[in-house]
Design a protein around this motif. Sequence first.
Motif, PDB file in Angstrom:
ATOM      1  N   LEU A   1       0.824  -1.198   0.000  1.00  0.00           N
ATOM      2  CA  LEU A   1       0.000   0.000   0.000  1.00  0.00           C
ATOM      3  C   LEU A   1       0.863   1.255   0.000  1.00  0.00           C
ATOM      4  N   PHE A   2       0.321   2.290  -0.644  1.00  0.00           N
ATOM      5  CA  PHE A   2       0.954   3.608  -0.580  1.00  0.00           C
ATOM      6  C   PHE A   2      -0.067   4.587  -0.022  1.00  0.00           C
ATOM      7  N   ASP A   3       0.264   5.259   1.071  1.00  0.00           N
ATOM      8  CA  ASP A   3      -0.637   6.233   1.693  1.00  0.00           C
ATOM      9  C   ASP A   3      -0.646   7.507   0.841  1.00  0.00           C
ATOM     10  N   ALA A   4      -1.701   7.639   0.022  1.00  0.00           N
ATOM     11  CA  ALA A   4      -1.799   8.780  -0.890  1.00  0.00           C
ATOM     12  C   ALA A   4      -2.660   9.896  -0.324  1.00  0.00           C
ATOM     13  N   LYS A   5      -2.958   9.829   0.948  1.00  0.00           N
ATOM     14  CA  LYS A   5      -3.713  10.890   1.637  1.00  0.00           C
ATOM     15  C   LYS A   5      -4.987  11.235   0.872  1.00  0.00           C
TER      16      LYS A   5
ATOM     17  N   LYS B   1      -4.219  14.044  -4.045  1.00  0.00           N
ATOM     18  CA  LYS B   1      -3.810  15.181  -4.851  1.00  0.00           C
ATOM     19  C   LYS B   1      -2.439  14.904  -5.467  1.00  0.00           C
ATOM     20  N   PRO B   2      -2.061  15.604  -6.531  1.00  0.00           N
ATOM     21  CA  PRO B   2      -0.761  15.332  -7.168  1.00  0.00           C
ATOM     22  C   PRO B   2       0.411  15.387  -6.191  1.00  0.00           C
ATOM     23  N   GLU B   3       0.355  16.342  -5.269  1.00  0.00           N
ATOM     24  CA  GLU B   3       1.461  16.492  -4.324  1.00  0.00           C
ATOM     25  C   GLU B   3       1.491  15.393  -3.261  1.00  0.00           C
ATOM     26  N   ASP B   4       0.427  14.577  -3.184  1.00  0.00           N
ATOM     27  CA  ASP B   4       0.389  13.493  -2.213  1.00  0.00           C
ATOM     28  C   ASP B   4       1.108  12.234  -2.708  1.00  0.00           C
ATOM     29  N   PHE B   5       1.529  12.246  -3.968  1.00  0.00           N
ATOM     30  CA  PHE B   5       2.200  11.088  -4.546  1.00  0.00           C
ATOM     31  C   PHE B   5       3.694  11.352  -4.688  1.00  0.00           C
ATOM     32  N   THR B   6       4.477  10.306  -4.477  1.00  0.00           N
ATOM     33  CA  THR B   6       5.916  10.348  -4.726  1.00  0.00           C
ATOM     34  C   THR B   6       6.260   9.187  -5.656  1.00  0.00           C
ATOM     35  N   THR B   7       7.530   9.066  -5.979  1.00  0.00           N
ATOM     36  CA  THR B   7       7.950   7.961  -6.835  1.00  0.00           C
ATOM     37  C   THR B   7       7.714   6.606  -6.169  1.00  0.00           C
ATOM     38  N   ASP B   8       7.567   6.587  -4.848  1.00  0.00           N
ATOM     39  CA  ASP B   8       7.317   5.338  -4.125  1.00  0.00           C
ATOM     40  C   ASP B   8       5.951   4.736  -4.445  1.00  0.00           C
ATOM     41  N   ALA B   9       5.052   5.532  -5.051  1.00  0.00           N
ATOM     42  CA  ALA B   9       3.706   5.034  -5.357  1.00  0.00           C
ATOM     43  C   ALA B   9       3.716   4.031  -6.503  1.00  0.00           C
TER      44      ALA B   9
ATOM     45  N   ILE C   1      -0.519  -0.177  -4.454  1.00  0.00           N
ATOM     46  CA  ILE C   1      -1.951   0.156  -4.424  1.00  0.00           C
ATOM     47  C   ILE C   1      -2.115   1.448  -3.640  1.00  0.00           C
ATOM     48  N   ALA C   2      -2.631   2.473  -4.282  1.00  0.00           N
ATOM     49  CA  ALA C   2      -2.813   3.766  -3.636  1.00  0.00           C
ATOM     50  C   ALA C   2      -4.012   3.710  -2.699  1.00  0.00           C
TER      51      ALA C   2
ATOM     52  N   GLU D   1      -1.343   8.273 -12.904  1.00  0.00           N
ATOM     53  CA  GLU D   1      -0.201   9.066 -13.375  1.00  0.00           C
ATOM     54  C   GLU D   1       1.057   8.777 -12.550  1.00  0.00           C
ATOM     55  N   ALA D   2       0.857   8.477 -11.277  1.00  0.00           N
ATOM     56  CA  ALA D   2       1.991   8.203 -10.395  1.00  0.00           C
ATOM     57  C   ALA D   2       2.490   6.763 -10.520  1.00  0.00           C
ATOM     58  N   GLY D   3       1.812   5.948 -11.320  1.00  0.00           N
ATOM     59  CA  GLY D   3       2.244   4.577 -11.543  1.00  0.00           C
ATOM     60  C   GLY D   3       1.661   3.552 -10.596  1.00  0.00           C
ATOM     61  N   ALA D   4       0.627   3.921  -9.845  1.00  0.00           N
ATOM     62  CA  ALA D   4      -0.017   2.963  -8.948  1.00  0.00           C
ATOM     63  C   ALA D   4      -0.687   1.855  -9.759  1.00  0.00           C
ATOM     64  N   THR D   5      -0.698   0.643  -9.214  1.00  0.00           N
ATOM     65  CA  THR D   5      -1.294  -0.485  -9.931  1.00  0.00           C
ATOM     66  C   THR D   5      -2.748  -0.720  -9.546  1.00  0.00           C
TER      67      THR D   5
END
Length: 328
Positions: free
Chosen positions: A20-24, A27-35, A39-40, A58-62
């Motif tokens: 999991l990626f904590d995408a809050k 918003k665009p600024e809530d994503f990093t390359t770690d996403a 799963i966002a 866009e951030a590459g989440a699956t």
Amino acid sequence: MMIVPAGSAATPAEGLTAMLFDAKLGKPEDFTTDAAGKIALISRGEITFQEKVAHAVEAGATGVLIYDHVDQPGPLNPSIGGDTTVPVGGISKASGIALLNDIALQEKTVTFTVEKLKSATSQNIIATRSPKRGSNHDIVHISAHFDSVPFAPGASDNASGTSVALELARILKSYPIEKELRFVFAGAEEIGLLGSEYYVIRLSGNEISRSLANFNLDMVGTAWENATAIYLNAVDGQANIVSDTAMETAARIGTPSELILYQRGASDHVSFHEAGIPAINFIRREPDTANLEPYYHTPLDTVEYISKERLQEAGELVGASVYSLIRK
């Protein structure tokens, strides 16, 4: 427990397994390359579900899991506004917080499965009344969807709109008319406006050119005290013959609720609008915020939270508006 919105991609048969990626808030600024490749996990709020999913892609989440920001008895049912390339699920606030505090913090993986149904069927029910004399009359469509979502009984969404449309059909069956009147009870609205789209795309060019208006009834009877306004939702936000007639009728008959012209799709009026037919969605919302009732898409959408007075008000407003058009 999870609800999959219309437009979600399917997972492999064995499901999607990832961290999991904590995408809050998504918003665009809530994503990093770690996403990328994860799963966002996104909270509801501030921006649309469609935007949240788009930013995750866009951030590459699956995959995407969106959790509610308020406590509800059932899982969130997000509307993502079209097809997306990743699987999407809606879950409750409690489930989202549990995933954040356990799975995400410990960098464990989760698995969820989305399977697309390919053989499901639905129905539309169409009733037509034509004037006794002449042919090729203008057409006024009254529409309402009769399906609901999983875990929600559907009293407001949309037995309320369906019941008002049925009552209007009963009342108007014996009134003299000079235009054709069609009642369109559409199925499969909740999974992408499929019923109304099916109906509209099968109208002939002649029928479309004769179509004067669409009055779409959706969630018109909620008893939620904050929903003091009747929103006239137009896809483009612009006034048309339906909204103009409703405003004139409200002033004439003394409709007690405020009428608000608003830009919004997300109901069957979209199908009519896209065919060039002037269309308005009649729906109750909270003024200023445009919030829907808290029972929306939950197990609490029961007749207990339906107002007979508001059903009557919607029927009188739409009925008088329609009749002012079909009697001319």
